[in-house]
Scaffold this motif. Structure first.
Motif, mmCIF file in Angstrom:
data_model
loop_
_atom_site.group_PDB
_atom_site.id
_atom_site.type_symbol
_atom_site.label_atom_id
_atom_site.label_comp_id
_atom_site.label_asym_id
_atom_site.label_seq_id
_atom_site.Cartn_x
_atom_site.Cartn_y
_atom_site.Cartn_z
ATOM 1 N N SER A 58 0.825 -1.216 0.000
ATOM 2 C CA SER A 58 0.000 0.000 0.000
ATOM 3 C C SER A 58 0.857 1.262 0.000
ATOM 4 O O SER A 58 0.429 2.311 -0.496
ATOM 5 C CB SER A 58 -0.941 0.012 1.209
ATOM 6 N N VAL A 59 2.065 1.155 0.540
ATOM 7 C CA VAL A 59 2.956 2.321 0.574
ATOM 8 C C VAL A 59 3.795 2.412 -0.693
ATOM 9 O O VAL A 59 3.760 3.415 -1.406
ATOM 10 C CB VAL A 59 3.876 2.266 1.820
ATOM 11 N N GLY A 109 3.517 0.848 -3.468
ATOM 12 C CA GLY A 109 2.760 0.789 -4.713
ATOM 13 C C GLY A 109 2.205 2.122 -5.155
ATOM 14 O O GLY A 109 1.775 2.268 -6.302
ATOM 15 N N SER A 110 2.232 3.122 -4.260
ATOM 16 C CA SER A 110 1.718 4.449 -4.625
ATOM 17 C C SER A 110 2.844 5.446 -4.865
ATOM 18 O O SER A 110 2.590 6.621 -5.122
ATOM 19 C CB SER A 110 0.803 4.979 -3.513
ATOM 20 N N GLY A 111 4.089 4.974 -4.782
ATOM 21 C CA GLY A 111 5.228 5.858 -4.987
ATOM 22 C C GLY A 111 5.960 5.554 -6.278
ATOM 23 O O GLY A 111 5.397 4.988 -7.228
ATOM 24 N N GLY A 133 5.818 2.082 -7.820
ATOM 25 C CA GLY A 133 4.526 1.534 -8.226
ATOM 26 C C GLY A 133 4.567 0.941 -9.628
ATOM 27 O O GLY A 133 5.236 1.459 -10.518
ATOM 28 N N ASN A 137 0.922 -3.729 -7.727
ATOM 29 C CA ASN A 137 -0.410 -3.346 -7.270
ATOM 30 C C ASN A 137 -1.489 -4.387 -7.567
ATOM 31 O O ASN A 137 -2.516 -4.415 -6.879
ATOM 32 C CB ASN A 137 -0.805 -1.994 -7.882
#
Length: 294
Positions: A205-206, A208-210, A213, A218
């Motif tokens: 969750s961390v 994968g959004s940076g 990613g 994801n």
């Protein structure tokens, strides 16, 4: 306007793709080597056919998505194949990931009979097929692409004509080379997190959004975290794709050491009996290797 659609190959991805066309109001004529895999489509209104030729005899546009280049060749060019019965003006769109050289041969053979051909491999896995969000990479003539673009748009979101015959397959090879690299990164990242005692879902969750990613982290990362190694895309088919890419690269005198390394890991996965699992099962291979087989 409703069209008569032929569909050959109703596996993990093909069934969902064909179902979208049926739900959009098109009449479908279907064939699959294992008939039971087409039952859901038949229940939805598709007409079962006993051979690829029988499909082609009734359809204006024939889609194929089968396993290997040999399957593509037999399905389209072989005995009781599509080209044996296709009428002049029929369009044949092969959505299998296959060899660019074969796509060119199919295009030439079809042209001799007044049949148009496209190579149109896809990316997005089972999720993309179910959600109609596939990327569709097409090779062929502009007028043929224009004639079936409305059908492609029912199955995918990112659809593009990449050039002449074979260009769709070359684009898919570029796609698979990139996926090979991101898969090894995804697996090693999550294996590290697991061994460090971290919650893999929280890590995903961390990161994968940076900047790290990717589609793999994801979409396949959460499957790895819960031990789900069912196929969205089979390991055996990914090994086939990497083999095509490596062969094409050799023909260009091009070295792809990263792809060659990942290919060896996936061959090891097949050696361990994982060929029917999803590509995310590479996690199991590296976990076993790094733990001395425990």
């Amino acid at each position: 306007m409703s069209k008569k659609i032929g569909w050959i190959g109703t596996g993990v991805m093909g069934k969902s793709m064909c179902m979208h066309l049926i739900k959009a109001g098109h009449q479908a004529f279907v064939y699959n080597r294992t008939q039971s895999k087409a039952d859901e489509l038949v229940q939805a209104g598709a007409v079962w056919c006993d051979s690829p030729a029988q499909v082609a005899a009734q359809a204006d546009v024939v889609f194929t998505i089968v396993g290997y280049p040999t399957d593509v060749e037999q399905t389209i060019l072989g005995e009781n194949g599509v080209l044996e019965a296709a009428k002049p003006g029929t369009i044949v769109a092969d959505m299998t990931t296959s060899e660019p050289s074969l796509a060119k041969r199919i295009h030439a053979a079809c042209a001799e009979k007044g049949v148009a051909a496209l190579d149109a491999p896809v990316s997005g896995g089972d999720l993309g097929a179910r959600n109609a969000t596939l990327a569709i990479m097409v090779g062929g003539e502009q007028k043929t692409f224009d004639a079936v673009s409305d059908l492609f748009e029912i199955m995918g979101e990112n659809i593009r004509l990449m050039g002449g015959p074979g260009a769709g397959q070359h684009t898919k090879m570029s796609n698979q080379i990139l996926i090979a690299g991101t898969m090894i990164g995804t697996v090693e990242s999550l294996l590290y997190a697991h061994r460090a005692g971290m919650d893999m879902d929280e890590v995903i969750s961390v990161i994968g959004s940076g900047a790290a990613g990717s589609w793999s982290i994801n979409n396949l990362g959460p499957r790895i975290a819960k031990g789900d190694f069912d196929p969205g895309f089979f390991i055996k088919h990914f090994v086939k794709d990497m083999g095509i890419a490596l062969a094409e690269a050799r023909a260009m005198n091009l070295g792809l050491p990263g792809l060659a390394l990942v290919n060896q890991f996936y061959i090891a996965a097949m050696g361990q009996g994982y060929e029917e699992l999803g590509t995310q099962a590479l996690f199991k291979v590296l976990d076993s290797m790094s733990s001395g087989g425990r």
